[in-house]
Design an enzyme around this catalytic site. Structure first.
Site, mmCIF file in Angstrom:
data_model
loop_
_atom_site.group_PDB
_atom_site.id
_atom_site.type_symbol
_atom_site.label_atom_id
_atom_site.label_comp_id
_atom_site.label_asym_id
_atom_site.label_seq_id
_atom_site.Cartn_x
_atom_site.Cartn_y
_atom_site.Cartn_z
ATOM 1 C CG HIS A 1 -1.773 1.196 1.362
ATOM 2 N ND1 HIS A 1 -3.071 1.231 0.920
ATOM 3 C CD2 HIS A 1 -1.521 2.435 1.870
ATOM 4 C CE1 HIS A 1 -3.567 2.441 1.143
ATOM 5 N NE2 HIS A 1 -2.658 3.187 1.729
ATOM 6 C CD GLU A 2 1.646 3.667 3.691
ATOM 7 O OE1 GLU A 2 1.921 4.755 3.149
ATOM 8 O OE2 GLU A 2 0.572 3.463 4.281
ATOM 9 C CG HIS B 1 0.382 6.250 -0.578
ATOM 10 N ND1 HIS B 1 -0.609 7.056 -1.072
ATOM 11 C CD2 HIS B 1 -0.190 5.547 0.441
ATOM 12 C CE1 HIS B 1 -1.736 6.852 -0.375
ATOM 13 N NE2 HIS B 1 -1.505 5.941 0.540
ATOM 14 C CD GLU C 1 -5.443 5.475 0.614
ATOM 15 O OE1 GLU C 1 -4.485 6.252 0.785
ATOM 16 O OE2 GLU C 1 -5.536 4.389 1.207
HETATM 17 CO CO CO Z 1 -2.842 5.297 2.053
#
Ligand code: CO
Length: 494
Positions: A258-259, A262, A288
């Protein structure tokens, strides 16, 4: 020197102080000794006040209005537009209020940590009240048309309003609660990610998966923090954090990816935009969408596990005899869970809706801070069907309110919705499954770079989505995605 050039140089100079701020913030959450907290909060408060004063100086206002006449390219015009919008907005906030915000939220973060450890919301409540008061004042200063909360939404998702959300949410909630019920009545896949997993190996695996999806370790690093985050210190320095659980491998794995999503976005923003107001992601929601895209649409797909299983086995031999299907199904377990960050794609947006409703009520004086835990529990019961026994698993689980980030949560939901729309658009001219299965993540990243990343903050979210996908924002894509995927995972008809 032309005003436009002067303006750019001034922004870049100010951004150097922001870099120092970010580095101190990163350090505070990863390495700082506990006793440094009190002073660090004050340091961050002063720096923030200084930056704010620079950004809203009369000189900047003058440069902006002169530069407006000089801007010709799409890039320069966007720069002036975004800069002017931010200037006008921040100009309305007195530097003292901004400094107070930074100081009280830094304090709130330390108090939140204590409250969470003790699992007692009443420890946090008085400080959170202070933060909410400051945030309400910020919203009033900045201004809004219909709802005070709109002023806060605009910080994170330009153009998004309470009206938009109240249009989307009831339909989506009904759909998700219905899917949840159908899944509940079907057979449960086994969670093969539970067991004993050496932390050192997990750390290596985290690095490996980031490398696999294209994260540049020469322009970043990974550390541990209580709440995972991605932070850009400067161009060429985009850091991520994660956290580990010895008994649950998916805990760190998916938050790392997830990170990573980003970070890929940040690493893809052109250097020529850096330090300028267009040198950011388009919005938190678009940000996001990138993290959710890699976490859910890529890393929770069957082709991903076909590709990744042999790599996983290099680190944890125990997966040798686990079928790919089991890995894939276990990464998509749907559960009525208490914790947002551990929740699945079906329940995730329900967690967001609950937070949104609480925030909207707090900001509009329709609810008191001390009542958060009871409202929280009622809504958990109604939407997700489980109720936390302790505050640490309820209203204290997220750091966002301590940060004063009211209006942020809805962008998570928007991110999920955008990601699905981007996915269906990419699939039109890319053999997505084939690319993932063969580990050709570059072909996917290249498209995200071209359609999303390289535009920085030049386009507003609605325009960016339209340009990237060829159609207006549409929540049907997310609902289709959920139907398509979960009817396969759970072997039911949705
Ligand atoms: Co996030």
């Amino acid at each position: 020197m032309p005003a436009l050039q002067k303006l750019k140089e001034k922004y870049i100079w100010i951004s150097h102080f922001s870099s120092a701020f970010e580095l101190l913030q990163w350090d505070m959450e990863t390495h700082m000794p506990r006793k440094g907290g009190k002073w660090r909060a004050q340091i961050l408060g002063s720096l923030s006040e200084f930056i704010q004063a620079q950004q809203t100086s009369a000189e900047m206002g003058q440069l902006l209005s002169e530069a407006e006449k000089e801007a010709e390219s799409e890039e320069d015009r966007a720069l002036v537009r975004v800069a002017k919008k931010e200037y006008d907005k921040f100009k309305k906030i007195p530097p003292e209020l901004w400094g107070k915000f930074a100081l009280e939220t830094a304090r709130a973060q330390r108090i939140w940590e204590d409250a969470k450890r003790e699992s007692d919301f009443s420890i946090f409540s008085p400080q959170l009240e202070k933060v909410v008061e400051i945030v309400k004042e910020l919203a009033e200063r900045v201004g809004y048309e219909e709802n005070r909360y709109d002023a806060l939404l605009d910080f994170f998702e330009p153009g998004l309003t309470v009206k938009d959300l109240d249009n989307i949410i009831p339909k989506l909630r009904e759909f998700l609660i219905n899917v949840l019920e159908k899944i509940e009545n079907s057979g449960k896949p086994k969670d093969v990610f539970l067991g004993e997993f050496d932390l050192g190996k997990q750390k290596e695996l985290s690095k490996r998966v980031l490398e696999v999806i294209g994260y540049d370790f020469e322009a970043g690093r990974i550390d541990v923090s209580a709440h995972p985050f991605t932070i850009t210190i400067s161009h060429g320095d985009v850091r991520v954090t994660t956290r580990y659980d010895e008994k649950d491998l998916k805990y760190s794995f998916f938050s790392t990816v997830h990170e990573g999503g980003h970070a890929l976005y940040e690493q893809g923003i052109p250097e020529s935009f850096r330090g300028l107001p267009i040198g950011d992601g388009a919005s938190m929601g678009i940000h996001e969408s990138q993290s959710r895209f890699w976490e859910n649409i890529v890393a929770r797909s069957r082709p991903f596990w076909e590709f990744f299983k042999p790599i996983l086995v290099e680190y944890f031999e125990s997966f040798k005899d686990v079928p790919v299907d089991d890995l894939w199904r276990a990464s998509n377990l749907v559960k009525r869970s208490l914790i947002r960050t551990e929740s699945d794609e079906v329940t995730y947006n329900l967690h967001i809706m609950l937070r949104y409703e609480i925030e909207k009520a707090l900001i509009n004086d329709e609810m008191k801070v001390k009542d958060i835990p009871s409202v929280w529990n009622e809504k958990m019961k109604e939407y997700i069907g489980v109720v936390p026994e302790k505050d640490s698993e309820g209203a204290l689980q997220d750091v966002h309110w301590a940060h004063g980030s009211f209006g942020y949560f809805p962008s998570y939901m928007m991110g999920n919705l955008y990601a699905a729309q981007i996915f269906y658009a990419l699939r039109k001219d890319l053999d997505f499954d084939g690319a993932v299965k063969s580990g050709n993540f570059k072909s996917i990243l290249d498209r995200l770079r071209e359609k999303i990343h390289i535009h920085g903050k030049i386009l507003e979210p609605k325009d960016l989505i339209k340009r990237a996908t060829g159609e207006d924002f549409n929540i049907e894509h997310f609902m289709n995605y959920i139907k398509e995927k979960y009817s396969e995972v759970y072997r039911i008809s949705l």
